[in-house]
Motif scaffolding. Structure first.
Motif, PDB file in Angstrom:
ATOM      1  N   ILE A 291      40.467  39.590  35.587  1.00 29.73           N
ATOM      2  CA  ILE A 291      39.135  39.520  36.202  1.00 29.73           C
ATOM      3  C   ILE A 291      38.695  40.887  36.686  1.00 29.73           C
ATOM      4  N   THR A 292      39.641  41.642  37.293  1.00 28.33           N
ATOM      5  CA  THR A 292      39.270  42.977  37.783  1.00 28.33           C
ATOM      6  C   THR A 292      38.839  43.892  36.646  1.00 28.33           C
ATOM      7  N   THR A 293      39.563  43.857  35.541  1.00 27.50           N
ATOM      8  CA  THR A 293      39.186  44.692  34.392  1.00 27.50           C
ATOM      9  C   THR A 293      37.817  44.306  33.870  1.00 27.50           C
ATOM     10  N   ALA A 294      37.600  43.006  33.743  1.00 28.05           N
ATOM     11  CA  ALA A 294      36.302  42.558  33.236  1.00 28.05           C
ATOM     12  C   ALA A 294      35.183  42.999  34.164  1.00 28.05           C
ATOM     13  N   TYR A 295      35.410  42.920  35.451  1.00 26.92           N
ATOM     14  CA  TYR A 295      34.381  43.346  36.409  1.00 26.92           C
ATOM     15  C   TYR A 295      34.096  44.841  36.273  1.00 26.92           C
ATOM     16  N   LEU A 296      35.151  45.642  36.187  1.00 30.57           N
ATOM     17  CA  LEU A 296      34.926  47.090  36.088  1.00 30.57           C
ATOM     18  C   LEU A 296      34.167  47.436  34.816  1.00 30.57           C
ATOM     19  N   VAL A 297      34.452  46.726  33.745  1.00 33.99           N
ATOM     20  CA  VAL A 297      33.757  47.034  32.491  1.00 33.99           C
ATOM     21  C   VAL A 297      32.288  46.605  32.566  1.00 33.99           C
ATOM     22  N   VAL A 298      32.054  45.467  33.135  1.00 34.05           N
ATOM     23  CA  VAL A 298      30.707  44.892  33.072  1.00 34.05           C
ATOM     24  C   VAL A 298      29.761  45.455  34.125  1.00 34.05           C
ATOM     25  N   SER A 299      30.276  45.782  35.315  1.00 35.85           N
ATOM     26  CA  SER A 299      29.336  46.178  36.365  1.00 35.85           C
ATOM     27  C   SER A 299      28.969  47.642  36.207  1.00 35.85           C
TER      28      SER A 299
ATOM     29  N   SER B  41      45.832  36.749  36.140  1.00 32.80           N
ATOM     30  CA  SER B  41      44.414  36.387  36.194  1.00 32.80           C
ATOM     31  C   SER B  41      43.633  37.406  37.010  1.00 32.80           C
ATOM     32  N   ILE B  42      44.227  37.878  38.113  1.00 31.00           N
ATOM     33  CA  ILE B  42      43.512  38.892  38.915  1.00 31.00           C
ATOM     34  C   ILE B  42      43.304  40.162  38.103  1.00 31.00           C
ATOM     35  N   LEU B  43      44.319  40.562  37.380  1.00 33.53           N
ATOM     36  CA  LEU B  43      44.200  41.782  36.552  1.00 33.53           C
ATOM     37  C   LEU B  43      43.079  41.641  35.534  1.00 33.53           C
TER      38      LEU B  43
ATOM     39  N   ASN C 195      59.265  22.958  47.263  1.00 34.07           N
ATOM     40  CA  ASN C 195      60.195  24.048  47.627  1.00 34.07           C
ATOM     41  C   ASN C 195      59.725  25.329  46.958  1.00 34.07           C
ATOM     42  N   GLU C 196      60.565  26.333  47.082  1.00 39.60           N
ATOM     43  CA  GLU C 196      60.065  27.632  46.605  1.00 39.60           C
ATOM     44  C   GLU C 196      60.512  27.968  45.192  1.00 39.60           C
ATOM     45  N   SER C 197      61.142  27.074  44.505  1.00 40.55           N
ATOM     46  CA  SER C 197      61.496  27.404  43.120  1.00 40.55           C
ATOM     47  C   SER C 197      60.227  27.378  42.298  1.00 40.55           C
ATOM     48  N   GLY C 198      60.073  28.294  41.354  1.00 37.98           N
ATOM     49  CA  GLY C 198      58.845  28.334  40.569  1.00 37.98           C
ATOM     50  C   GLY C 198      57.782  29.234  41.162  1.00 37.98           C
ATOM     51  N   ILE C 199      58.068  29.789  42.348  1.00 42.62           N
ATOM     52  CA  ILE C 199      57.058  30.696  42.950  1.00 42.62           C
ATOM     53  C   ILE C 199      56.781  31.869  42.033  1.00 42.62           C
ATOM     54  N   LEU C 200      57.797  32.387  41.409  1.00 48.05           N
ATOM     55  CA  LEU C 200      57.613  33.575  40.561  1.00 48.05           C
ATOM     56  C   LEU C 200      56.697  33.277  39.397  1.00 48.05           C
ATOM     57  N   TYR C 201      56.815  32.103  38.829  1.00 50.43           N
ATOM     58  CA  TYR C 201      55.905  31.745  37.741  1.00 50.43           C
ATOM     59  C   TYR C 201      54.462  31.721  38.235  1.00 50.43           C
ATOM     60  N   THR C 202      54.285  31.136  39.393  1.00 49.45           N
ATOM     61  CA  THR C 202      52.926  31.063  39.951  1.00 49.45           C
ATOM     62  C   THR C 202      52.360  32.460  40.191  1.00 49.45           C
TER      63      THR C 202
ATOM     64  N   PHE D 243      51.691  33.034  51.618  1.00 49.75           N
ATOM     65  CA  PHE D 243      50.736  33.705  52.496  1.00 49.75           C
ATOM     66  C   PHE D 243      50.365  35.059  51.935  1.00 49.75           C
ATOM     67  N   VAL D 244      51.393  35.756  51.462  1.00 50.63           N
ATOM     68  CA  VAL D 244      51.115  37.110  50.944  1.00 50.63           C
ATOM     69  C   VAL D 244      50.178  37.028  49.764  1.00 50.63           C
ATOM     70  N   VAL D 245      50.490  36.144  48.834  1.00 51.29           N
ATOM     71  CA  VAL D 245      49.657  36.057  47.633  1.00 51.29           C
ATOM     72  C   VAL D 245      48.233  35.612  47.983  1.00 51.29           C
ATOM     73  N   GLY D 246      48.167  34.632  48.843  1.00 53.61           N
ATOM     74  CA  GLY D 246      46.833  34.145  49.216  1.00 53.61           C
ATOM     75  C   GLY D 246      46.004  35.224  49.882  1.00 53.61           C
ATOM     76  N   LEU D 247      46.647  35.966  50.785  1.00 51.42           N
ATOM     77  CA  LEU D 247      45.905  37.005  51.494  1.00 51.42           C
ATOM     78  C   LEU D 247      45.468  38.101  50.552  1.00 51.42           C
ATOM     79  N   SER D 248      46.352  38.499  49.635  1.00 51.32           N
ATOM     80  CA  SER D 248      45.952  39.597  48.747  1.00 51.32           C
ATOM     81  C   SER D 248      44.818  39.175  47.830  1.00 51.32           C
ATOM     82  N   ILE D 249      44.843  37.954  47.308  1.00 52.43           N
ATOM     83  CA  ILE D 249      43.724  37.510  46.480  1.00 52.43           C
ATOM     84  C   ILE D 249      42.432  37.521  47.293  1.00 52.43           C
ATOM     85  N   PHE D 250      42.500  37.060  48.486  1.00 47.60           N
ATOM     86  CA  PHE D 250      41.303  37.050  49.333  1.00 47.60           C
ATOM     87  C   PHE D 250      40.796  38.457  49.579  1.00 47.60           C
ATOM     88  N   MET D 251      41.713  39.370  49.905  1.00 44.18           N
ATOM     89  CA  MET D 251      41.264  40.743  50.201  1.00 44.18           C
ATOM     90  C   MET D 251      40.649  41.406  48.989  1.00 44.18           C
ATOM     91  N   ILE D 252      41.261  41.197  47.810  1.00 42.87           N
ATOM     92  CA  ILE D 252      40.675  41.796  46.595  1.00 42.87           C
ATOM     93  C   ILE D 252      39.282  41.232  46.359  1.00 42.87           C
TER      94      ILE D 252
END
Lengths: 379, 171
Positions: B21-29, B17-19, B3-10, A36-45
């Motif tokens: 995309i955000t950098t690319a957006y700041l550079v391009v816009s 990916s967010i980092l 289950n929740e194993s592997g959450i950290l990898y995700t 939930f946390v990850v999903g919400l933060s991606i959405f908010m960003i």
């Protein structure tokens, strides 16, 4: 929300861990699921990024304020550096002397003006490569500031779909009256502004001696306007007979009873001038103006300083269809006087040209180009 | 099984990916929103009036005459240049709120001597500043046919092209 946590119950260590029900209100763990946390933060960003980009959607929609200076600059260039342009022929009819003479549309064709002028400009046309920069022509300046028509000027000088208000002023530095056209200047708007310095080329005049010492003239003065000869100066200082005004100053009349009986224009066949502008006018020093056709009965009395003025646009193809660049046009003026001795010595063959018989008090004068300041406001 | 194993990898993958995309957006816009305060192109207007004044001064007003610019440089007459130039750049429509514009200037003439470029100061509007904010430089090449008078200031005594460079600023 109901969450299930795995929590060992106190007490029995050998028991299997059991699920315990916990609600968000009573549970004191304060942890949300990581999904939930990850999903919400991606959405908010993503939402924040899109929200900040909506400001950029409006750029370019109502950007008229940044345009004002650009429109003023463009108008300044069109007025001071462009001679203007129009279709000078509509079908088989010539409606103007040439394509840069948008101010000299022949009478009867005014209805073609709105659709056949592309631009209005004040500059001298670049017929030749060495026309000096920013030289405007006096007849264009006079016409521009006297015949103001808001919608025509908006379409042919200002351009653009947005309804700009404008004010164009000219301030001559030689003491002539400043003039302006357009809407009155706003007190509190920010207006786009440009100021240009321009030169104005004035019509030339020739002073002719009406007394001919050889006699046998029979009172006839023939003034030849030779187009080829007039093209011998550099363009900034040349006379353009088809599109500029020509002024002939007559002096040295010996009798006060002399009159002009007849005026004819020959190229080479002779005909009467037009009855209304553009045509030839006879102007007396006291300010009275006579048309050269029809001449009032009794003739037009002349005296020293009588001017014969040829309107701009008269010596052109519409009135002289066979006119070519090496042609000449003769102006025949018939004088009359009760004394036959005077008549015999009145007139002669003259030239409207750069070199005159200085010994006979004849001269060619072109007034110096005068400087003027052109200012344009747009809001 | 879910289950929740592997959450950290995700999470690692997602945050990377967010980092990016955000950098690319700041550079391009690069969206700039203009405010009304930017709507005057002050330097361009000053440069235009300076260029116009020099061009008009460099045009002879009658046939076969010298242009006022050439004669004021050839005769080394900075006063004639100053009064004419100031009149051309500062005159405005009578009755306007500003009376007359307040543009000041400073000018220098550059010439070539052998393989060196040298200069001498020419006319100025009375102030000894070499410029203020929003100052522009306009220049014009002037052909001088008779350099006998100015040869005392440095140039060779021969027909030559000189560069007059004028710095303009609004007081």
């Amino acid at each position: 929300m109901i969450l299930y946590i795995i929590k060992p119950l106190p007490g029995n260590m050998n028991d299997k861990p059991r699920l315990k029900e916990a609600s968000i209100v009573t549970d004191d763990n304060a942890q949300l699921s990581i999904d939930f946390v990850v999903g919400l933060s991606i959405f908010m960003i993503a939402f924040t990024i899109v929200a900040t980009m909506t400001g950029g959607l409006l750029v370019g929609l109502q950007s008229k304020t940044i345009d004002y200076d650009a429109v003023a600059y463009r108008t300044g260039v069109i007025l001071s550096e462009d001679p203007g342009e129009m279709n000078e022929r509509v079908g088989i009819a010539y409606i103007a002397p040439d394509r840069y003479a948008w101010d000299l549309i022949y009478p009867g064709y005014e209805s073609y003006q709105q659709s056949n002028i592309f631009r209005m400009g004040l500059a001298m046309p670049r017929y030749y490569y060495d026309v000096p920069p920013q030289v405007t022509m006096e007849h264009k300046v006079n016409h521009f500031f006297s015949n103001y028509d808001r919608s025509l000027y908006k379409n042919k000088v200002i351009f653009g779909d947005y309804p700009y208000n404008f004010n164009i002023s000219i301030t001559p530095l030689n003491g002539d009256n400043p003039r302006s056209i357009g809407d009155p200047l706003p007190a509190n708007h920010q207006a786009g502004y440009i100021r240009r310095v321009i030169l104005i080329k004035h019509p030339a005049n020739v002073t002719l001696n009406a007394y001919d010492e050889f006699g046998n003239t029979n009172g006839e003065m023939i003034i030849t306007v030779d187009f080829y000869q007039l093209s011998s100066r550099t363009p900034g200082y040349m006379v353009f007979p088809s599109i500029e005004r020509e002024i002939i100053n007559l002096t040295n009349f010996s009798s006060s009873n002399t009159v002009i009986n007849d005026v004819k224009v020959c190229s080479p066949t002779c005909e009467n001038p037009e009855p209304s502008s553009p045509t030839i006018w006879i102007k007396k020093p006291d300010g009275s103006v006579f048309s050269s056709y029809p001449i009032p009965p009794g003739g037009i009395p002349v005296e020293n300083g009588t001017l014969i003025e040829i309107d701009p646009g008269y010596l052109s193809k519409r009135y002289f269809p066979n006119l070519g660049p090496v042609d000449k046009i003769d102006l025949k003026i018939q004088f009359a006087d009760p004394d036959p001795n005077v008549v015999n010595h009145l007139g002669g063959r003259k030239n409207f040209s750069y070199s005159q018989e200085v010994t006979h008090q004849e001269s060619f004068e072109q007034p110096d180009m005068s400087v003027a300041i052109l200012e344009i406001w747009i809001w | 099984m879910v289950n929740e194993s592997g959450i950290l990898y995700t999470i690692e993958g997602l945050s990377a990916s967010i980092l990016m995309i955000t950098t690319a957006y700041l550079v391009v816009s690069t969206t700039m929103v203009f405010t009304p305060g930017d709507s005057h192109i002050i330097d361009m207007q000053l440069e235009q009036i300076g260029n116009d004044a020099l061009a008009v001064m460099d045009t002879p007003v009658s046939y076969n005459a010298l242009s006022p610019l050439e004669s004021s440089i050839k005769d080394n007459d900075p006063n004639a240049f100053r009064s004419r130039f100031l009149q051309y750049i500062n005159t405005v429509k009578p009755g306007s709120t500003i009376g007359s514009d307040k543009i000041k200037f400073f000018s220098e003439v550059f010439y070539r001597k052998g393989d060196r470029i040298e200069s001498y100061p020419f006319a100025d509007s009375g102030d000894v500043y070499t410029g203020r904010e929003h100052m522009v430089k306009v220049s014009r090449m002037v052909f001088i046919r008779d350099a006998s008078i100015i040869s005392a200031l440095g140039p060779d005594n021969r027909p030559q092209s000189l560069l007059i460079e004028v710095t303009l600023w609004r007081e």
